[in-house]
Design an enzyme around this catalytic site. Sequence first.
Site, PDB file in Angstrom:
ATOM      1  N   TYR A   1     -10.899  -2.704   0.848  1.00  0.00           N
ATOM      2  CA  TYR A   1     -11.742  -2.525   2.032  1.00  0.00           C
ATOM      3  C   TYR A   1     -13.084  -1.855   1.722  1.00  0.00           C
ATOM      4  O   TYR A   1     -14.104  -2.300   2.188  1.00  0.00           O
ATOM      5  CB  TYR A   1     -10.975  -1.779   3.127  1.00  0.00           C
ATOM      6  CG  TYR A   1      -9.883  -2.659   3.717  1.00  0.00           C
ATOM      7  CD1 TYR A   1     -10.194  -3.617   4.666  1.00  0.00           C
ATOM      8  CD2 TYR A   1      -8.560  -2.581   3.275  1.00  0.00           C
ATOM      9  CE1 TYR A   1      -9.222  -4.474   5.192  1.00  0.00           C
ATOM     10  CE2 TYR A   1      -7.587  -3.423   3.793  1.00  0.00           C
ATOM     11  CZ  TYR A   1      -7.925  -4.364   4.750  1.00  0.00           C
ATOM     12  OH  TYR A   1      -6.961  -5.217   5.242  1.00  0.00           O
TER      13      TYR A   1
ATOM     14  N   GLU B   1      -5.260  -8.574   0.864  1.00  0.00           N
ATOM     15  CA  GLU B   1      -5.923  -8.230   2.123  1.00  0.00           C
ATOM     16  C   GLU B   1      -7.381  -7.928   1.859  1.00  0.00           C
ATOM     17  O   GLU B   1      -7.714  -7.186   0.934  1.00  0.00           O
ATOM     18  CB  GLU B   1      -5.349  -6.946   2.754  1.00  0.00           C
ATOM     19  CG  GLU B   1      -4.064  -7.101   3.474  1.00  0.00           C
ATOM     20  CD  GLU B   1      -3.586  -5.788   4.107  1.00  0.00           C
ATOM     21  OE1 GLU B   1      -4.432  -4.963   4.521  1.00  0.00           O
ATOM     22  OE2 GLU B   1      -2.359  -5.611   4.162  1.00  0.00           O
TER      23      GLU B   1
ATOM     24  N   ASN C   1      -5.369  -4.937  -2.114  1.00  0.00           N
ATOM     25  CA  ASN C   1      -6.017  -4.851  -0.807  1.00  0.00           C
ATOM     26  C   ASN C   1      -7.290  -4.064  -0.998  1.00  0.00           C
ATOM     27  O   ASN C   1      -7.264  -2.946  -1.499  1.00  0.00           O
ATOM     28  CB  ASN C   1      -5.136  -4.128   0.214  1.00  0.00           C
ATOM     29  CG  ASN C   1      -3.902  -4.924   0.578  1.00  0.00           C
ATOM     30  OD1 ASN C   1      -3.714  -6.068   0.129  1.00  0.00           O
ATOM     31  ND2 ASN C   1      -3.050  -4.339   1.397  1.00  0.00           N
TER      32      ASN C   1
ATOM     33  N   GLU D   1       0.790  -1.226   0.000  1.00  0.00           N
ATOM     34  CA  GLU D   1       0.000   0.000   0.000  1.00  0.00           C
ATOM     35  C   GLU D   1       0.827   1.283   0.000  1.00  0.00           C
ATOM     36  O   GLU D   1       0.801   2.052   0.962  1.00  0.00           O
ATOM     37  CB  GLU D   1      -0.957   0.025   1.202  1.00  0.00           C
ATOM     38  CG  GLU D   1      -1.890  -1.168   1.262  1.00  0.00           C
ATOM     39  CD  GLU D   1      -2.978  -1.019   2.334  1.00  0.00           C
ATOM     40  OE1 GLU D   1      -2.877  -0.104   3.165  1.00  0.00           O
ATOM     41  OE2 GLU D   1      -3.928  -1.809   2.316  1.00  0.00           O
TER      42      GLU D   1
HETATM   43  C1  FCB Z   1      -4.430  -2.032   5.596  1.00  0.00           C
HETATM   44  C2  FCB Z   1      -3.058  -2.403   6.120  1.00  0.00           C
HETATM   45  C3  FCB Z   1      -3.073  -3.482   7.164  1.00  0.00           C
HETATM   46  C4  FCB Z   1      -4.243  -3.356   8.107  1.00  0.00           C
HETATM   47  C5  FCB Z   1      -5.544  -3.152   7.356  1.00  0.00           C
HETATM   48  C6  FCB Z   1      -6.751  -3.029   8.242  1.00  0.00           C
HETATM   49  O1  FCB Z   1      -4.396  -0.724   5.112  1.00  0.00           O
HETATM   50  O2  FCB Z   1      -2.234  -2.825   5.071  1.00  0.00           O
HETATM   51  O3  FCB Z   1      -1.833  -3.474   7.819  1.00  0.00           O
HETATM   52  O4  FCB Z   1      -3.995  -2.378   9.046  1.00  0.00           O
HETATM   53  O5  FCB Z   1      -5.451  -2.019   6.551  1.00  0.00           O
END
Ligand code: FCB
Length: 453
Positions: free
Chosen positions: A294, A359, A292, A163
């Site tokens: 979210y 992630e 990653n 990231e």
């Molecule tokens: C990401 C990070 C990881 C963790 C998640 C929740 O941005 O890479 O280390 O903190 O968020």
Amino acid sequence: MRFPENFLWGTATAAYQVEGAVEEDGRGPSIWDTFSHTPGKVRHGDTGDIACDHYHRLEEDLDLMADLGLQMYRFSVAWPRIQPEGRGPTEQKGLDFYRRLVDGLRQRSIQPMLTFYHWDLPQALEDRGGWASRETSERFAEYVGVVYEALSDEVGYWITLNEPWVSAWMGYGLGTHAPGRQGSDTALAATHHLLLGHGLAMERMRSAGDDNQLGVTLNLHPAHPSRDTRDDNDAARRTDGQANRLYLDPLFRGEYPEDILSFYAERGVDLSFVREGDLQKISVPIDFLGVNYYFRHLIREAPEEPLSQVPFSDLGARPIVPHEGEKTAMGWPVDPEGLMEMLVRIKDEYADVPIYVTENGCAVDDYIDPEGGVDDEERISYLDSHFRAAHEAIERGVDLRGYMVWSFLDNFEWAEGYSKRFGIVFVEYGTQRRVPKASARWYAGVIRRNGLE
Ligand code: FCB
């Protein structure tokens, strides 16, 4: 709902978030040690000094991974364990720890996936300018060379950076992460030097001529306008430019997005840190992209302001989280469709490259209930919906090869300290007892079936 044969299911962690043992075996201080020990920077004044004590509980944690049937484990190497000063002599005891970790994984038939940089820059390098300085890119490539030489026979999957947007913009732009510096100019310089470090590291590893898989991990967030107005559309486009295209374009096309460069140039940011030939180095082909994911950003036009706390304020944009709709304990919207959207976009707009979700997961206000278990049904439902979104991307032709749930253990959640729990395994911090949550048992079933019911 089945996933492709050979699909790899796993979990992820990062060194500073789980290891603890910060003064052991010659480890030097990192920017996160300094930052977390600075009053007011991390919630409750939490630090990673002990974290999950994973450094001392390696065998127990490996057994637990095997119990759950994990097929892959993504972890990061702490640069200050390998080079306590960020350059010069190698600390053999640091390398030995990762050798034990990697051996332990392989004995249990778990594929190691190694990240070189998950934010714990040696403090000594920050003192010389950190990622705002070009020298750090070169130091990074050297460190990568040392670790690669030591472990390339046992690790098949390698990630240069985790990231870079977060490292650059939260660490050197907003100042909410270590090292806590502020300004669009330092964040842009850090962005470039991180990407250059990636390119130089790729060159090092490639020169070994083996068939290991090499890649980089980006946090990608689709950005949509919150209202269908011209201003919101423009603000969302700029947000997408800084959050996504600023990283995807140089990696896959060898150029920075013109609209973002001129936006900052018009505001007087000196971009002369980009030198002739850099973009060629940055865009060397990768074997896979780590994504990653979210949530998606919903963007509203806002007054342009210097960066502080709120991301994208320098772009005249503000992320909105609507009151309605499900949210995680981080306050992040639950938005599985965004994962599918992003995966398909990479294939359509950039490259049909193998992808790993490196992630994805959520924070829940978990607790051990009177029966002694942790019943995290919100997490099961979160993961279930995101796995389905990933499956849909595969059906649309995305070459998705694996999925790492964030996280294996509850851990030190950066500026949130221990207040946010992302693990599928609960950690009772005072005793370091591990308690697999309901989601861990559920995930073990997904892995066994290679799919969802
Ligand atoms: C990401 C990070 C990881 C963790 C998640 C929740 O941005 O890479 O280390 O903190 O968020």
